[in-house]
Enzyme design. Structure first.
Site, short mmCIF file in Angstrom:
data_model
loop_
_atom_site.label_atom_id
_atom_site.label_comp_id
_atom_site.label_asym_id
_atom_site.label_seq_id
_atom_site.Cartn_x
_atom_site.Cartn_y
_atom_site.Cartn_z
N ASN A 76 0.80 -1.23 0.00
CA ASN A 76 0.00 0.00 0.00
C ASN A 76 0.83 1.27 0.00
O ASN A 76 0.29 2.36 -0.19
CB ASN A 76 -0.96 0.01 1.20
CG ASN A 76 -0.27 -0.35 2.49
OD1 ASN A 76 0.32 -1.41 2.62
ND2 ASN A 76 -0.35 0.54 3.45
N CYS A 132 2.80 6.25 8.89
CA CYS A 132 3.65 7.33 9.36
C CYS A 132 2.89 8.13 10.40
O CYS A 132 1.99 8.88 10.07
CB CYS A 132 4.05 8.23 8.20
SG CYS A 132 5.16 9.51 8.70
N1 PLP Z 1 -4.40 -4.03 4.15
C1 PLP Z 1 -3.93 -3.09 3.32
C2 PLP Z 1 -2.82 -3.44 2.38
C3 PLP Z 1 -4.45 -1.81 3.33
O1 PLP Z 1 -3.96 -0.87 2.51
C4 PLP Z 1 -5.50 -1.50 4.24
C5 PLP Z 1 -6.04 -0.14 4.33
O2 PLP Z 1 -5.37 0.83 4.07
C6 PLP Z 1 -5.97 -2.53 5.07
C7 PLP Z 1 -5.39 -3.78 5.00
C8 PLP Z 1 -7.08 -2.29 6.04
O3 PLP Z 1 -8.31 -2.21 5.37
P1 PLP Z 1 -9.56 -1.50 6.08
O4 PLP Z 1 -9.30 -0.03 6.05
O5 PLP Z 1 -10.74 -1.89 5.24
O6 PLP Z 1 -9.63 -2.05 7.45
#
Ligand code: PLP
Length: 379
Positions: free
Chosen positions: A151, A324
């Site tokens: 992400n 961050c």
């Molecule tokens: N996993 C990744 C790679 C993410 O980017 C995010 C959210 O930014 C999440 C999990 C968590 O998802 P949620 O915001 O639906 O709980």
């Protein structure tokens, strides 16, 4: 602030009009899918159709797809219950140092409960190899958790190859993939990864917040995380979030009706990066990202929190990486062993297929002004 220039689509996406419409309709039809009369049955039928929609986009059977409240819940469910399901094998987990907090914090919690966790370190480009993973596997490994798209860097990890390697080592090791940033962002269907468990989230694909899904491959047995009234085949109790589910499914359909979306996102990312490099010569690229919608750059020696705030004051939304906080650099960029000035100035840019060149130009202007006016530890 006259208009928002938004380049933070990895944080969340605007709810698509189709999703809003589906949600409004669903809110008007308020029946409980568990109720035995016709009004309840109609709600159950809508949830069934919505599950079929999401399952189709996933490439799995609707019976393998369970709605959750968010990506975080899917990650928690898969990892906590996956480790528990393999308890007799051992308590060793393999994951990567670049996972989202939803995975990392869950692993840390399990460490406090006696599990042992190996965190695979990325190279300077944010990559992790199949060989690294294979070398970390042990006879007592219960579960592997590896994300599909990071992400913060947009780097795609070799999940399909890793699943093959893990299963060749020991078919009983459960493989979980956090595909929150990969769902509908790649051409291949997530079920084809071969993983046992895959997490996705609605608000990253134009759906509402508060809805996600966990794919549990046929034959894999997980105990529920939430117990209660027995919804979701007894695996995830709680009255179905009918409006969120409707919005999620409508967003999935809208993505499907836009086959050019990935190319458009990749094209605007490329334009933005080349434009930025010209407008702000100090800017360095940390990762171009394999996924079409995410890349990472840095203004070495600047403080990314300050840059993000100054741009935010101008209505330009970017981020300094999801984890961050309190002035600490992102754990992802830190794990990549970037030089300190690069870490300090690291920024994540993330795109929609509908991001425009005008918005990219406004971002370049804002970053140029920030670079010209802000203090840097290097000057
Ligand atoms: N996993 C990744 C790679 C993410 O980017 C995010 C959210 O930014 C999440 C999990 C968590 O998802 P949620 O915001 O639906 O709980």
């Amino acid at each position: 602030m006259d208009r928002l220039i938004y380049f933070d689509y990895a944080a969340t996406t605007p709810v698509k009009p189709e999703a809003v419409q589906a949600m409004v309709e669903s809110l008007g039809q308020f029946g409980n899918p568990s109720s035995r009369y016709e009004y309840g049955r109609q709600a159950a039928l809508r949830v069934k159709a919505d599950r079929e929609t999401v399952a189709k986009a996933f490439g799995c059977s609707p019976a393998e797809l369970f709605f959750t409240s968010c990506g975080t819940e899917g990650d928690n469910w898969a990892i906590r219950r996956g480790v528990e399901a393999n308890r007799r094998k051992g308590k060793h987990i393999v994951t990567t140092a670049v996972e989202h907090a939803a995975v990392l914090e869950t692993c840390k919690d399990l460490e406090r409960q006696g599990c042992e966790v190996t965190y695979l370190k990325p190279d300077r480009a944010g990559r992790i190899t199949v060989e690294q993973l294979t070398a970390a596997l042990r006879p007592d490994t219960a579960l592997v958790s590896m994300m599909l798209v990071n992400n913060e860097t947009g780097v795609t990890l070799p999940v399909a190859e890793c699943v093959k390697a893990v299963k060749a080592f020991d078919a009983s090791i459960l493989f979980h993939c956090d595909a929150v940033q990969g769902f509908l962002k790649t051409r291949s269907l997530l079920a084809r990864l071969g993983a046992d468990l895959v997490t996705v989230s609605g608000h990253k694909v134009g759906g509402p917040k508060g809805i996600g899904a966990l794919y549990i491959k046929k034959g894999v047995r997980l105990r529920p995380l939430l117990t209660g009234g027995g919804q979701e085949e007894g695996l995830r109790s709680g009255t179905e979030a009918t409006a969120q589910i409707a919005g999620f499914a409508a967003a999935v359909r809208a993505n499907g009706a836009d086959p050019g979306r990935l190319e458009r996102a990749a094209a605007i990312k490329e334009y933005t990066l080349s434009n930025l490099k010209e407008a702000v010569p100090k800017l360095e690229v940390i990762s171009q990202g394999d996924a079409p919608h995410i890349c990472a750059v840095t203004l070495p020696g600047y403080k990314s929190e300050v840059v993000v705030r100054v741009l935010g004051d101008r209505g330009v939304c970017i981020s300094s990486g999801s984890a961050c906080h309190k002035g600490k650099p992102s754990h992802v960029f830190a794990a990549m062993n970037l030089p300190k000035p690069w870490l300090d100035g690291a920024l994540r840019l993330s795109f929609s297929p509908d991001s425009t060149k005008e918005e990219a130009d406004a971002l370049a202007d804002a970053l140029k002004d920030a670079a010209d006016s802000l203090f840097t530890t290097l000057s």
